[in-house]
Design a protein around this motif. Structure first.
Motif, PDB file in Angstrom:
ATOM      1  N   THR A   5       5.786 -54.684  -6.320  1.00 40.23           N
ATOM      2  CA  THR A   5       6.373 -56.008  -6.128  1.00 40.23           C
ATOM      3  C   THR A   5       7.888 -55.907  -6.248  1.00 40.23           C
ATOM      4  N   HIS A   7      11.648 -57.899  -6.799  1.00 41.85           N
ATOM      5  CA  HIS A   7      12.077 -59.042  -7.591  1.00 41.85           C
ATOM      6  C   HIS A   7      13.540 -59.402  -7.352  1.00 41.85           C
ATOM      7  N   SER A  11      14.762 -55.217  -9.162  1.00 36.77           N
ATOM      8  CA  SER A  11      13.794 -54.229  -9.656  1.00 36.77           C
ATOM      9  C   SER A  11      12.530 -54.226  -8.804  1.00 36.77           C
ATOM     10  N   CYS A  13       8.470 -53.471  -9.477  1.00 32.82           N
ATOM     11  CA  CYS A  13       7.428 -53.256 -10.479  1.00 32.82           C
ATOM     12  C   CYS A  13       6.210 -52.650  -9.798  1.00 32.82           C
ATOM     13  N   TRP A  15       2.193 -51.929 -10.375  1.00 32.78           N
ATOM     14  CA  TRP A  15       1.078 -52.441 -11.162  1.00 32.78           C
ATOM     15  C   TRP A  15      -0.199 -51.697 -10.790  1.00 32.78           C
ATOM     16  N   LEU A  21       1.350 -53.381 -15.970  1.00 36.50           N
ATOM     17  CA  LEU A  21       2.582 -52.816 -15.452  1.00 36.50           C
ATOM     18  C   LEU A  21       2.595 -51.311 -15.719  1.00 36.50           C
ATOM     19  N   ASN A  23       5.048 -49.107 -14.085  1.00 36.05           N
ATOM     20  CA  ASN A  23       6.435 -48.643 -14.079  1.00 36.05           C
ATOM     21  C   ASN A  23       7.324 -49.733 -13.491  1.00 36.05           C
ATOM     22  N   GLU A  24       8.569 -49.742 -13.918  1.00 33.78           N
ATOM     23  CA  GLU A  24       9.567 -50.653 -13.366  1.00 33.78           C
ATOM     24  C   GLU A  24      10.811 -49.840 -13.065  1.00 33.78           C
ATOM     25  N   GLU A 159      15.140 -45.966 -14.309  1.00 35.66           N
ATOM     26  CA  GLU A 159      14.069 -46.674 -14.995  1.00 35.66           C
ATOM     27  C   GLU A 159      14.668 -47.699 -15.948  1.00 35.66           C
ATOM     28  N   LYS A 160      14.218 -48.910 -15.822  1.00 43.58           N
ATOM     29  CA  LYS A 160      14.802 -50.021 -16.566  1.00 43.58           C
ATOM     30  C   LYS A 160      14.453 -49.971 -18.046  1.00 43.58           C
ATOM     31  N   ASN A 161      13.296 -49.445 -18.371  1.00 38.22           N
ATOM     32  CA  ASN A 161      12.839 -49.530 -19.750  1.00 38.22           C
ATOM     33  C   ASN A 161      13.406 -48.440 -20.653  1.00 38.22           C
TER      34      ASN A 161
END
Length: 174
Positions: A5, A7, A11, A13, A15, A21, A23-24, A159-161
């Motif tokens: 998806t 956004h 980003s 995402c 799923w 989730l 990976n983002e 990677e955002k996280n």
């Protein structure tokens, strides 16, 4: 199966089919995060392509990640970014046999690009026929003035996280 998806924060995402989730990712480029407006993959699901509100196309290699999403060694790597249109990309698809990406914009233009390097091939409605054999010729449409960027950095920066700490240091001499 993985669902991707796009956004408004730029980003993507990923799923799983249970709705978790996996990976983002964020585009790793010199441009600020802008809303993504189109997504597609090639038929063999080796590449993920995204189009943005500002007319950029970004390409990620996702093949190793999809083989085993739980393995941290199998990363998603952004490989290429280029400006395809001066305005929003509304649709795109990858034609794997000819290695061509077709993009459409709200400006009404439909353009063809080499998927391996982001080089411009032409547009629908042009007087000459498309030449898919010469992928070394770097030309740009008249309304685009930036060249494709090949991303060489590691995907971990995208990677955002990931948490990064920047400690403050006081230098009394300054």
């Amino acid at each position: 199966p993985i669902l991707a998806t796009a956004h408004d924060n730029g980003s993507i995402c990923l799923w799983n089919i249970q709705g978790k989730l996996v990976n983002e990712i964020l585009p790793f480029s010199k441009y600020p995060s802008v809303p993504l407006t189109a997504l597609c993959t090639d038929i063999s699901t080796k590449m993920l392509l995204a189009g943005s509100k500002e007319g950029h196309i970004m390409c990620w290699s996702i093949e190793s990640f999809l083989e085993d999403p739980q393995n941290p060694k199998n990363q998603i790597k952004e490989e290429l970014c280029w400006r395809a249109h001066p305005t929003e990309v509304v649709d795109l698809f990858h034609e794997e046999e000819k290695n061509v990406v077709v993009t459409a914009s709200i400006d009404g233009s439909v353009r063809l690009w080499h998927s391996m390097n982001g080089y411009y091939i032409g547009y629908f409605g042009q007087p000459r026929t498309f030449d898919f054999s010469d992928i070394s010729r770097l030309i740009l449409p008249s309304d685009v003035n930036s060249f494709p960027i090949i991303i060489k950095e590691e995907s971990k920066h995208m990677e955002k996280n990931k948490k990064v700490e920047y400690p403050l240091v006081l230098d009394r001499n300054k």
